[in-house]
Structure formats: structure tokens, C-alpha cells
Enzyme design. Structure first.
Site, short mmCIF file in Angstrom:
data_model
loop_
_atom_site.label_atom_id
_atom_site.label_comp_id
_atom_site.label_asym_id
_atom_site.label_seq_id
_atom_site.Cartn_x
_atom_site.Cartn_y
_atom_site.Cartn_z
N TYR A 65 -27.84 -9.49 2.30
CA TYR A 65 -29.25 -9.19 2.53
C TYR A 65 -29.45 -7.72 2.90
CZ TYR A 65 -29.51 -14.31 2.87
OH TYR A 65 -29.41 -15.66 2.64
N HIS A 131 -21.15 -18.03 0.61
CA HIS A 131 -22.48 -17.74 0.10
C HIS A 131 -22.59 -17.99 -1.41
CE1 HIS A 131 -26.08 -14.72 0.54
NE2 HIS A 131 -26.45 -15.90 0.07
#
Length: 342
Positions: A65, A131
Site C-alpha cells: 500500500y 498477500h
């Protein structure tokens, strides 16, 4: 920081068999990295502090992110919070915007945890999640990534291990093959919201495995908002059109589709926490107030139930319509489209 607000506190739920208790509303920190637009760092830090005061104890981020910015900003905010009262989650395996920017090797995930500890300014991480596992080799994740994370857990650097992704079958494949006790948490996104409830079919399986269940993107990555999704959203045209029609109809009935959608997701008792991206104090208050409204009531108010039914009718033709994601899973034929932020 002062005392946390004692009134109007969010409920907590157990996170599977981890022994952790997490707030039903979780703070998704991807916006702190600029995922949805430029962010004022001071305002983002204030939002984290305000969320904690409102009863949010679960904060989720990733080195992906903002290409580490989210972790860095969240780490600066966490310095002022009591570490023992925060459940902190970050991720390994995904590091850039290109599908090639995935690395689930033992060497890389071990280094990644060390880097995240430094950016987050903590001595341990409560939950490390692999992830978007569908973009990796699932057998590598089972046989190499998870053992590497188990070694880090034995050193006290992480407490629990999770997996995230879009296709639910990727979770089943990995969990069926993972050593018992090596995975504690699953984070599913875009599969328990007004337009897609396919997560329900996997809930008994996850419960039987003792998994803590986290639902992310209850607004389907912006589909279920008045402004509509960002340009990069991978939803097919018919899904975009139906979501826009549902949002417009809800507005004519005096309801914000986002409030309806978040309330719908929060009412699912088998989900430990629902993650919502936030980066301002105002967003924290709006989402927290919605959570308190829907969870403080014994039943859905008649007017809300009616609008929910009308929205469901509009979305019925695209119910559970999703988009391809990741590499072919074992036994499947083709790769999907590039990933979107969860």
C-alpha cells in the site's frame, strides 16, 4: 492520547482460535499510502488515533500500500498508542503494482517481516498475512512460505499467520494442504457485500479449520458508493451499471448506498472484523456511527429493510458476478486480469 471513549464503544469479536479479540470494524490502512488519492500525513495519523478512541483496535496494512508509505505512516501513529491494546496486521509477498512483483520465497518474506517491523516501529506483529496468494505459487506458499513464517513465529516476531486473496478456492487449496496450526486467519475481500455473498459458502469450512475470518472491501472496492468505483476497478460493465443504479435508487429513498452496504456486512456474526479503508477523522466517525447503529439494534428497521430489498432486486441480475484474478489455480485453465488493491 487520553482515555479511550467509554461510551458508544464498538463490540469485539473473537478472531477464530487465535485468542485475539478484534473490533467488529477494522481500520484498513491502504488509504494512508495514497491508494485512493493524496493523503495529509498529519490527518492520517489523527484518524488512527481517533479510531482507537472510538474503539477500533484492529489495524491492517501492507508494504504494497503506497509502496511502504502506509506502513510508515501507520507506524508513526502507533507510537502514541499502547501496543498491547492494538491488533496489528501486515502482509508479505506482494510489493508492487505489476503481477511480477510477488515474491513468496522464504528469503524474501523473512526480510519483508524485518522491514515491516522497522517501518511500523514495533517489536512484534500480531498477524502476518500472505498477500493475494492467487498470484503466487500455492504449493510454494504451503511448503516454503508458511514454514518460514512459522520460524519467525517461534522467535516471537509474529504471533499469527494469515492468507488473503480474491478467489475463495485459493484458500481451500492452501488450507487443505497447510500443516495444522500454520494458518490462523483468512482475509477475503469483495465476497461479502450487497452484490456478492459467496463468502457464505466457505464460512462452515473456515470455522471447521478454526480460522479467524476477516471481510474486507464491504463496498466492493468503491462499487457501492455514490461516486462509483475508481477507474482501475476490474468490475465488468454490467456490474458497474447495476451498482450505479442501486446507489442512485438508494439515494432517492434517502439512503447512502455505502451506509447500507457497510451495515449489511457488519451484521454477519461469523465474520470477526470488517475492514474499511479510512484516512480522515470524519470517515472514522461515519463508519463507526454506522456500526454502532446497526449492531445496537435487535433487528433491521423497517424502512432500511425495505430499501435493502429494493437494492437487492436491482443487483439480482449481477448477483455474485466477480472478475478473474491471479494465475490459474491448480486444475484451472487461464490467468486472470492484473490485481486491484484489496
Amino acid at each position: 492520547m487520553g482515555d479511550r471513549d467509554s461510551a458508544l464503544r464498538l463490540p469485539m469479536r473473537p478472531l477464530g482460535d487465535t485468542g485475539l479479540e478484534v473490533s467488529v470494524l477494522g481500520f484498513g490502512a491502504s488509504p494512508l499510502g495514497g491508494t485512493f488519492g493524496a493523503v495529509d500525513e498529519a490527518a492520517g495519523i489523527d484518524a488512527v488515533h481517533h479510531a482507537f478512541r472510538r474503539g477500533i483496535n484492529f489495524f491492517d496494512t501492507s508494504p504494497y500500500y503506497g509502496l511502504t508509505k502506509s506502513e510508515t505512516v501507520l507506524g508513526r501513529a502507533l507510537r502514541d498508542l499502547p501496543r498491547s491494546e492494538v491488533v496489528l496486521s501486515t502482509k508479505v509477498g506482494r510489493y508492487g503494482v505489476d503481477p511480477r512483483d510477488f515474491d513468496f520465497s522464504a528469503k524474501r518474506v523473512t526480510a519483508s517481516v524485518a522491514e515491516s517491523l522497522e517501518r511500523l516501529q514495533v517489536s512484534y506483529i500480531d498477524i502476518i498475512q500472505c498477500h493475494d496468494i492467487e498470484f503466487g505459487n500455492l504449493d510454494q506458499i504451503v511448503h516454503e512460505t508458511l514454514p518460514a513464517l512459522a520460524a519467525l513465529r517461534s522467535r516471537g516476531l509474529i504471533r499469527h499467520v494469515g492468507v488473503t486473496g480474491l478467489p475463495l478456492e485459493a484458500f481451500h487449496y492452501a488450507l487443505d494442504r497447510a500443516p495444522p496450526g500454520s494458518v490462523d486467519v483468512v482475509l477475503s475481500y469483495c465476497h461479502y457485500c450487497l452484490n456478492d455473498t459467496t463468502l457464505l459458502g466457505s464460512l462452515p469450512y473456515f470455522r471447521a479449520k478454526g480460522m479467524g475470518i476477516i471481510n474486507a472491501s464491504p463496498l466492493s472496492m468503491g462499487l457501492l458508493t455514490k461516486g462509483g468505483p475508481p477507474d482501475w476497478h476490474p468490475a465488468p460493465p454490467q456490474l458497474r451499471a447495476a451498482a450505479a443504479a442501486a446507489a442512485a435508487h438508494a439515494a432517492t429513498r434517502g439512503w447512502d448506498i455505502a451506509s447500507l452496504g457497510l451495515g449489511f456486512s457488519l451484521r454477519q456474526p461469523d465474520v470477526s472484523s470488517t475492514l474499511v479503508g479510512m484516512f480522515t477523522r470524519e470517515e472514522v466517525d461515519e463508519n463507526t456511527n454506522t456500526a454502532l447503529r446497526v449492531l445496537g439494534a435487535t433487528e433491521v428497521a423497517a424502512d432500511e429493510a425495505q430499501v435493502l430489498a429494493e437494492v437487492a432486486d436491482i443487483l439480482a441480475p449481477v448477483r455474485d458476478l466477480t472478475w478473474p484474478s491471479g494465475r490459474p489455480l491448480p486444475g484451472q485453465g487461464r490467468a486472470g486480469s492484473p490485481p486491484a488493491d484489496a
